[in-house]
Every structure is written in structure tokens, then in C-alpha cells.
Design a protein around this motif. Structure first.
Motif, short mmCIF file in Angstrom:
data_model
loop_
_atom_site.label_atom_id
_atom_site.label_comp_id
_atom_site.label_asym_id
_atom_site.label_seq_id
_atom_site.Cartn_x
_atom_site.Cartn_y
_atom_site.Cartn_z
N SER A 40 -3.33 3.04 -15.09
CA SER A 40 -2.41 3.61 -14.11
C SER A 40 -2.33 2.63 -12.95
N THR A 41 -1.16 2.10 -12.76
CA THR A 41 -0.91 1.25 -11.60
C THR A 41 -0.40 2.14 -10.48
N VAL A 42 -1.09 2.13 -9.35
CA VAL A 42 -0.78 3.03 -8.23
C VAL A 42 -0.32 2.18 -7.05
N LEU A 43 0.83 2.55 -6.51
CA LEU A 43 1.35 1.92 -5.30
C LEU A 43 1.16 2.88 -4.13
N VAL A 44 0.46 2.42 -3.11
CA VAL A 44 0.21 3.23 -1.92
C VAL A 44 1.00 2.61 -0.78
N GLY A 45 1.80 3.42 -0.10
CA GLY A 45 2.73 2.90 0.89
C GLY A 45 2.16 2.61 2.26
N ALA A 46 0.88 2.84 2.52
CA ALA A 46 0.31 2.59 3.85
C ALA A 46 -1.17 2.28 3.69
N SER A 47 -1.68 1.49 4.63
CA SER A 47 -3.10 1.13 4.64
C SER A 47 -3.94 2.08 5.47
N ASP A 48 -3.32 3.03 6.14
CA ASP A 48 -4.04 3.90 7.07
C ASP A 48 -5.19 4.67 6.43
N PRO A 52 8.97 6.56 -15.66
CA PRO A 52 9.13 7.98 -15.36
C PRO A 52 9.05 8.24 -13.87
N ASP A 53 9.68 9.31 -13.49
CA ASP A 53 9.75 9.66 -12.07
C ASP A 53 8.46 10.36 -11.68
N ARG A 54 7.45 9.58 -11.29
CA ARG A 54 6.14 10.14 -10.96
C ARG A 54 5.76 9.66 -9.56
N PHE A 55 6.03 10.51 -8.60
CA PHE A 55 5.76 10.21 -7.20
C PHE A 55 5.02 11.39 -6.58
N CYS A 56 4.36 11.11 -5.49
CA CYS A 56 3.79 12.18 -4.67
C CYS A 56 3.64 11.66 -3.25
N PHE A 57 3.25 12.55 -2.35
CA PHE A 57 3.12 12.24 -0.93
C PHE A 57 4.44 11.70 -0.38
N ALA A 58 5.52 12.46 -0.63
CA ALA A 58 6.84 12.12 -0.11
C ALA A 58 7.24 10.70 -0.50
N ASP A 59 7.02 10.35 -1.76
CA ASP A 59 7.36 9.04 -2.32
C ASP A 59 6.56 7.91 -1.70
N GLY A 60 5.48 8.25 -0.97
CA GLY A 60 4.61 7.22 -0.43
C GLY A 60 3.57 6.74 -1.43
N LEU A 61 3.48 7.41 -2.57
CA LEU A 61 2.57 6.99 -3.65
C LEU A 61 3.34 7.07 -4.95
N ALA A 62 3.32 5.98 -5.70
CA ALA A 62 4.01 5.91 -6.97
C ALA A 62 3.00 5.58 -8.07
N LEU A 71 4.47 5.73 5.10
CA LEU A 71 5.01 4.56 5.81
C LEU A 71 6.10 3.88 4.97
N GLN A 72 5.73 3.44 3.78
CA GLN A 72 6.68 2.81 2.86
C GLN A 72 6.93 3.74 1.68
N ARG A 73 8.21 4.03 1.42
CA ARG A 73 8.57 4.86 0.27
C ARG A 73 9.02 3.95 -0.88
N TYR A 74 8.91 4.48 -2.10
CA TYR A 74 9.25 3.72 -3.29
C TYR A 74 10.25 4.50 -4.13
N ALA A 75 10.98 3.76 -4.95
CA ALA A 75 11.95 4.36 -5.86
C ALA A 75 12.02 3.47 -7.10
N VAL A 76 12.54 4.05 -8.19
CA VAL A 76 12.70 3.29 -9.42
C VAL A 76 13.79 2.25 -9.22
N ALA A 77 13.51 1.01 -9.61
CA ALA A 77 14.47 -0.07 -9.45
C ALA A 77 15.68 0.16 -10.35
N PRO A 78 16.84 -0.38 -10.00
CA PRO A 78 18.01 -0.24 -10.87
C PRO A 78 17.73 -0.81 -12.26
#
Length: 483
Positions: A210-218, A192-202, A180-187
Motif C-alpha cells: 500500500s503506497t500512502v500519500l500524506v498531504g501534511a507533515s504536521d 480506485p477512489d480510495r481517499f480519507c481525511f478530506a482527500d489529504g490521504l490517498a 494541507l495538500q489534497r490529492y485526486a486521480v490523475a487524468p
């Protein structure tokens, strides 16, 4: 010998109200269909993506579709302890020892004065944030930013950009509805570039364990947990430490209360960045970030207030994070505006042929009058403008009849009809219907009206010809006349 009486077919009176209603329907039906499409789309999106501010959203004790009771039960079946906390400070204290996973399903509800304390967790604690907004990422100091949002969550696999998932417990999973929500490294970020699930998890490993960002609540909701590999994803992500501290907020968090800790409850220091006093998170005595501006009790600044204020002032004077216009409004608003623009474009194309009357222009060549009349008649026929044709024919007939009858142009219609009927011998009611009746409904009615007007005009005002005078017209008698 009896003369044969020819009776012209009567012109039927059209229902003006019904015709106006049909014209109105031509405008209301397309607009109604567009409104129905927009309403259906918005309702479907609202059902598919609930609001984190709704009561019971991802609560471990809520059994509704948007609750998280099924996830809590699944974690307990795996032997994981689920500790529910409704206060951010108590959740932070509970996640410090022993090692645990702090699950924040609604980061947008955190108060700005407390959200910064999330980065004071010890290194053995995993922090899981579900769809955090930009302000939360900036307040915690995470070098991440939202990079794009879909209309609805998409099921995607764990591999991203051809690289395996950095979390070993998630590598063997299939598709999970986190796209749902994708993430990227801020300017300027150095994460480090550590993503998975099509950038939906950082994954940010340099922060608390490990701080984990999940892009959807589903994957965590009751209504979607059994779809795809959502259940395995949620339990593996949260159950690794054996204990989950679940921060359950029913709504926007109130401002923190400032106390001295004498009552036995933890006190909260107003230090910007979320540091706390009395040995709480960020006080400078914990093992998470000893360099955080928490101060100590010996510097004359309890809780490090003065240092924290200076740091807050310096941060306020720095450059603000980018905040483009499209991130200031929810995505459904832009989708609504786009659909309204498409509907307006379709309406403009639909009404383009009736933007205004034709503009008269001089003809470059001389055209025969018969060809002009025929071309204009075909245009009327193609547009279905029987009402305009009928008015034109009746106006032309009255312009020829009234001078011959010595009547002014403003004579009442009944007087004109009576004078014409007296000259032709027809029924006055039929004559009035022909000259001033309703507009024809069909092409045949229009043809009958044209023939009747031509007969009346030729009888009262015959054209000047060199041939013999026309024969005397047969009188038109009303039906049922015995004469």
C-alpha cells in the motif's frame, strides 16, 4: 482726546517642515501597516510550515520543533524497530526483507535518478510519502496528482466523501492535521477512489502493498504530534509492520554513484526509472515488479541499461504531465501577490479624490458670482486647502495693490510691503507678514488673514462707489510704540 488704535491679530507663521511631514505620514502609515501585515503573515506561515530542506526536518534523531524524535520514541515504545538510513539505495535494500514500512518524510529531496526506484519495492512493503511533489508522483508512476493546497494544515476527520477510511487502523481516529495538500486521480488514471481525511490521504493498494500519500507533515513533527489525534495517526500508519525504515535526508540528495559492487557496497545502475544492479531494487530478480526493465546478466546488457534507455526515450517523447503556472511557484507567492493587489486597490481608493486638478467646463446655465464663490469656498473648506485659499487671496490683493502703487508685478516683496505700509501707516513687518507670510494653520488664522488683506486693499485701492469717501484709516503701530 486720544484715538483708539486697533491692532489686527498677527498671522502665525506655519511650520512648513512639519506640514510636509504630516503629508508624508498620510502615505507612509497605510503602506507601513500593509507591509507589517504581509510580514506577519509570511513569518507566521514560515513558522507553521517548515521547509523540508531544513536540516533536521523530520529526522528521527532531531529534537527540534521540526524533527521527528518524538515519533521515533513513540514507535519504539510500541515495540516497532526504527532503522534510520541516510541513503536512498540502502533504504530500499533495507525495506525489501523482512517486510517493513519505508517512511520518506521529504520526497522532494530525492534525486531524479533514484526516485523512480521507489516502485520496485516488494508487495509486502508499505511506502509512506509525505507531501510528495508532482514530479515524484510522475517519476514513481503513481496515478495521482495534487488537487489543491491550503495555506495551513487543517484538522480533519478520517471520513471522506461519506465513505469510511480504507485503512482499518485509521478508521477509529478523530481529527488529524493532514488537511494541507489534497490529492485526486490523475487524468487517465485507473486507480480506485480510495481517499480519507478530506482527500489529504490517498491509498494506492495496487502498488507495493500500500503506497500512502500524506498531504501534511504536521502529524509527524515534534511540535504538532500531541495535537488532535496526530500521535495515534502517525504510529498506526507507520507501526503496522513492526519495522520502519526511515529515510533521513539532510538536504537535496546527490547524484547516485555507479559502481560494480566489488567493494561490498551496493552498486547503482543508471537505468532510468531507478532500477539497480547486483540484485538491488528493480534489477528484475526481486519480487516486487518482475516485469520492470531491469534485464539480467545473460542478455549482454548489464543491469538492463539499453532497455532502460529505450524506455526512458519513449517516456521522454510522450506527453508531459500537466504543469499549470500556479503549480510552478509556491503558494505563499500567490498569497503575497494577492495581498499586494488588495493593498494597491486600497491605496488607489484612498487617493482617488486627489487624482488631479478639476477640469474646467462651460456651465449650462448662468450662475450668480456669489453662488460660485460660495460653492468654491465650500469645496476648499471640505478639502482643508487653506494654503490654496491663502495664495489665491494674496495674489488677488497684490494684483490690485501694485498698479495703485506704480510697482511692477516683479517688484521684491520687501518693496511692496514698504510701499503699502507707507500708504496705510501700518508697521512694515506686519504688512509683509500679511502679504507674503506663511500659510495659515487653522480656519481662524485664514479668516484673520482675509480680513487683513481686505483692509489693506480697501485702504490703498478703494473700490469705486457713489457714496462719501471712506474715513481716514487709523494708523497701525507696532506693539510697544509710545506714540
Amino acid at each position: 482726546m486720544s484715538a483708539q488704535v486697533t491692532t489686527a491679530p498677527p498671522v502665525r507663521r506655519a511650520d512648513v517642515t512639519g506640514r510636509r511631514r504630516r503629508r508624508r505620514h498620510r502615505l507612509l502609515i497605510p503602506l507601513g501597516l500593509a507591509a507589517l501585515l504581509l510580514t506577519t503573515t509570511l513569518v507566521t506561515h514560515a513558522v507553521d510550515q517548515p521547509d523540508p530542506g531544513d536540516r533536521g526536518f523530520l529526522s528521527p534523531v532531531a529534537t527540534g520543533d521540526d524533527g521527528g524524535s518524538r515519533l521515533a520514541d513513540a514507535l519504539r515504545e510500541r515495540g516497532v524497530t526504527v532503522q534510520r538510513e541516510t541513503d536512498t539505495l540502502r533504504a530500499l535494500l533495507a525495506a525489501r526483507s523482512p517486510a517493513a514500512t519505508l517512511f520518506v518524510p521529504a520526497p522532494a529531496l530525492l534525486h531524479p535518478d533514484t526516485v523512480g526506484a521507489l516502485d520496485s519495492l516488494p508487495s509486502a512493503t508499505r511506502l509512506v510519502l509525505v507531501d510528495p511533489p508532482r514530479r515524484v508522483l510522475a517519476a514513481v508512476g503513481l496515478p495521482m496528482e495534487p488537487a489543491g493546497r491550503r495555506w495551513a494544515a487543517q484538522a480533519v476527520g478520517p471520513d471522506a466523501r461519506g465513505l469510511p477510511c480504507p485503512l482499518p487502523e485509521l478508521r477509529q481516529l478523530g481529527r488529524v492535521a493532514v488537511g494541507l495538500q489534497r490529492y485526486a486521480v490523475a487524468p487517465g488514471g485507473s486507480a480506485p477512489d480510495r481517499f480519507c481525511f478530506a482527500d489529504g490521504l490517498a491509498l494506492l493498494p495496487r502498488f507495493p502493498e500500500s503506497t500512502v500519500l500524506v498531504g501534511a507533515s504536521d502529524p509527524f513533527r515534534n511540535d504538532r504530534i500531541d495535537e488532535w489525534d496526530n500521535r495515534a495517526f502517525a504510529t498506526a500508519l507507520l507501526g503496522g509492520s513492526g519495522r520502519v525504515v526511515w529515510l533521513d535526508l539532510d538536504g537535496p540528495e546527490p547524484p547516485p554513484t555507479f559502481g560494480n559492487g566489488s567493494s561490498g557496497s551496493p552498486s547503482w545502475s543508471p537505468t532510468p526509472g531507478g532500477s539497480t544492479g547486483n540484485g538491488g531494487p528493480g534489477s528484475g530478480t526481486g519480487d516486487g515488479n518482475p516485469g520492470r526493465p531491469g534485464g539480467n546478466a545473460d542478455d549482454g546488457s548489464p543491469g538492463g541499461e539499453s532497455d532502460g534507455e529505450d524506455e526512458g526515450d519513449s517516456q521522454a517523447g510522450g506527453s508531459d504531465p500537466p504543469n499549470p503556472l500556479w503549480s510552478a511557484f509556491p503558494s505563499w507567492l500567490w498569497a503575497l501577490l494577492a495581498q499586494l493587489a488588495v493593498a494597491a486597490l486600497l491605496a488607489a481608493l484612498w487617493r482617488a479624490r486627489r487624482l488631479g486638478p478639476p477640469t474646467p467646463e462651460p456651465l449650462p446655465v448662468t450662475v450668480r458670482s456669489a453662488e460660485t464663490v460660495l460653492g468654491r469656498a465650500r469645496l476648499y473648506q471640505r478639502a482643508g486647502a487653506r494654503d490654496s485659499v491663502a495664495r489665491t487671496l494674496r495674489t488677488a490683493a497684490l494684483d490690485r495693490l501694485t498698479p495703485r502703487l506704480h510697482l511692477p508685478p516683479t517688484a521684491p516683496p520687501t518693496d511692496v510691503a514698504a510701499a503699502v505700509a507707507a500708504r496705510t501707516g501700518d508697521d512694515p513687518g506686519w504688512t509683509d507678514e500679511v502679504l507674503h507670510g506663511a500659510e495659515p494653520e487653522t480656519d481662524q488664522d485664514l479668516l484673520d488673514l482675509a480680513r487683513a488683506l481686505d483692509r489693506l486693499t480697501r485702504t490703498v485701492a478703494p473700490p469705486a462707489t457713489d457714496g462719501p469717501p471712506p474715513a481716514a484709516p487709523q494708523p497701525h503701530r507696532a506693539e510697544g510704540d509710545p506714540r
